[in-house]
Design a protein around this motif. Structure first.
Motif, PDB file in Angstrom:
ATOM      1  N   TYR A  94       1.224  -2.002   1.241  1.00 13.32           N
ATOM      2  CA  TYR A  94       1.714  -3.330   1.616  1.00 13.32           C
ATOM      3  C   TYR A  94       3.166  -3.269   2.079  1.00 13.32           C
ATOM      4  O   TYR A  94       3.984  -2.516   1.542  1.00 13.32           O
ATOM      5  CB  TYR A  94       1.567  -4.285   0.432  1.00 13.32           C
ATOM      6  CG  TYR A  94       1.841  -5.724   0.783  1.00 13.32           C
ATOM      7  CD1 TYR A  94       1.090  -6.369   1.765  1.00 13.32           C
ATOM      8  CD2 TYR A  94       2.841  -6.442   0.145  1.00 13.32           C
ATOM      9  CE1 TYR A  94       1.329  -7.690   2.097  1.00 13.32           C
ATOM     10  CE2 TYR A  94       3.083  -7.775   0.461  1.00 13.32           C
ATOM     11  CZ  TYR A  94       2.326  -8.388   1.441  1.00 13.32           C
ATOM     12  OH  TYR A  94       2.575  -9.699   1.784  1.00 13.32           O
ATOM     13  N   ASP A 104       6.208  -3.235  -0.277  1.00 12.71           N
ATOM     14  CA  ASP A 104       6.395  -1.968  -0.988  1.00 12.71           C
ATOM     15  C   ASP A 104       7.084  -0.938  -0.104  1.00 12.71           C
ATOM     16  O   ASP A 104       7.923  -0.166  -0.568  1.00 12.71           O
ATOM     17  CB  ASP A 104       5.041  -1.418  -1.463  1.00 12.71           C
ATOM     18  CG  ASP A 104       4.437  -2.223  -2.604  1.00 12.71           C
ATOM     19  OD1 ASP A 104       5.207  -2.886  -3.325  1.00 12.71           O
ATOM     20  OD2 ASP A 104       3.209  -2.185  -2.775  1.00 12.71           O
ATOM     21  N   THR A 140       1.051  -2.693  -4.822  1.00 10.84           N
ATOM     22  CA  THR A 140       0.437  -3.997  -4.527  1.00 10.84           C
ATOM     23  C   THR A 140      -1.068  -3.846  -4.324  1.00 10.84           C
ATOM     24  O   THR A 140      -1.500  -3.055  -3.484  1.00 10.84           O
ATOM     25  CB  THR A 140       1.065  -4.615  -3.258  1.00 10.84           C
ATOM     26  OG1 THR A 140       2.464  -4.800  -3.471  1.00 10.84           O
ATOM     27  CG2 THR A 140       0.421  -5.952  -2.922  1.00 10.84           C
ATOM     28  N   ASP A 188      -4.482  -8.679  -2.860  1.00 10.90           N
ATOM     29  CA  ASP A 188      -3.284  -9.525  -2.783  1.00 10.90           C
ATOM     30  C   ASP A 188      -2.628  -9.405  -1.408  1.00 10.90           C
ATOM     31  O   ASP A 188      -2.229 -10.401  -0.797  1.00 10.90           O
ATOM     32  CB  ASP A 188      -2.275  -9.124  -3.869  1.00 10.90           C
ATOM     33  CG  ASP A 188      -2.773  -9.413  -5.279  1.00 10.90           C
ATOM     34  OD1 ASP A 188      -3.869  -9.996  -5.412  1.00 10.90           O
ATOM     35  OD2 ASP A 188      -2.070  -9.047  -6.239  1.00 10.90           O
TER      36      ASP A 188
END
Length: 331
Positions: free
Chosen positions: A223, A226, A308, A312
């Motif tokens: 993600y 991150d 993550t 999500d």
């Protein structure tokens, strides 16, 4: 470390725009540049500038890095203390169609950046490499100490070349340099050529999605937030020279949780509330069976590694996509 002058190349790109915004929020003076090419719709790049850079006072200069004079002028005008070099010609499959674009951007442009960093004695240059350098590595997870001299695409070969070029400059001129092997970055404001983006567009339009190798490929989806966290932490913590080795290091930045493409599609269907029509196709040249990041080195050095959950991250992307496609008229 506050108040640095940081040049972010590829600042209108996906990762670059988020990194530039985060650094500005931290109080640094951020200079952006991009060539705004048409590998995918330039409108998305201008939209990123308007949404993420302009509100923070970040200028994104139109610069072609394969032009040495333009690079020299950029450094002369702004004199960055740090460089985050994210500009590159991306994409594995496109490298089979237009190899010259990769030579110009990823090799010629990269060499001009190295020279400018040498001349201006920047404190640290952090640059984007790729998980593609691991090729069809059968050993998983991929570790930075694994052999990476068997690229299966020209894109991968240029990224491995970047690591070698940076190592030599670090060795010759005592320049701190850090390479980041990104693993399938996704999220809001992402790249339309990436599977999660193109799949979303096609699913929402009721069109079939192309799924290669029977959907058995595995990818380590990471993600965007991150990625940004890893970039920022590493930028201000260069690896020092030690034991005869230069101040150069490479780090994996991945989620350490590879997902089978069919499972990825199921998660995407869930967040979109739509079923996908799947067109199964054979494995493509340049593709690899799996990507899987060993993130121990990253965690040990900066105390962080991406985590993550895919559901999500895809939900955040889907929510953004619906807003952006409605506002931009792009479907």
């Amino acid at each position: 470390m506050m108040g640095q002058t940081i040049l972010v190349t590829g600042a209108a790109g996906f990762v670059g725009s988020f990194v530039a915004a985060r650094l500005a929020d931290m109080g640094h003076r951020v200079i952006g540049c991009d060539n705004f090419n048409d590998y995918y719709t330039p409108q998305l790049k201008h939209d990123r500038v308007a949404a993420l850079l302009a509100p923070r006072g970040i200028e994104c200069h139109a610069v072609e890095l394969s032009d040495a004079a333009q690079v020299a002028g950029l450094f002369e005008a702004h004199r960055p203390t740090h460089v985050v070099h994210l500009a590159a010609q991306a994409g594995v499959r496109y490298s089979l169609e237009n190899p010259a674009a990769y030579i110009q951007s990823n090799l010629v442009g990269f060499s001009h950046m190295l020279e400018a960093c040498r001349r201006h004695r920047v404190e640290h240059m952090l640059y984007a490499s790729s998980s593609s350098v691991y090729g069809a590595n059968a050993k998983v997870p991929f570790s930075e100490s694994d052999q990476t001299d068997s690229p299966v695409s020209l894109y991968a070969a240029t990224k491995k070349s970047n690591e070698l070029m940076a190592y030599s400059y670090s060795h010759l001129y005592d320049l701190p340099m850090t390479g980041l092997r990104f693993f399938t970055v996704y999220g809001p404001w992402g790249r339309p050529d990436m599977a999660y983006f193109s799949f979303t567009r096609k699913i929402m339009a009721g069109e079939p999605i192309p799924v290669f190798a029977e959907g058995l490929l595995r990818r380590d989806f990471t993600y965007i937030d991150d990625i940004v966290e890893g970039v920022v932490r590493l930028l201000f913590k260069p690896t020092p020279a030690a034991d005869g080795a230069p101040a150069h290091a490479v780090f994996n930045i991945g989620n350490h949780q590879p997902v089978m493409v069919m499972d990825f599609i199921a998660t995407l269907e869930q967040v979109l509330g739509r079923k996908a029509v799947i067109d199964f196709l054979p494995m493509q040249p340049g593709d690899v069976p799996a990507t899987y990041a060993d993130t121990e080195r990253l965690r040990n050095w900066v105390g962080f590694a991406p985590a993550t959950p895919l559901a999500d991250g895809l939900l955040a992307f889907a929510n953004w996509y619906n807003r952006w496609s409605n506002n931009s008229g792009v479907h």
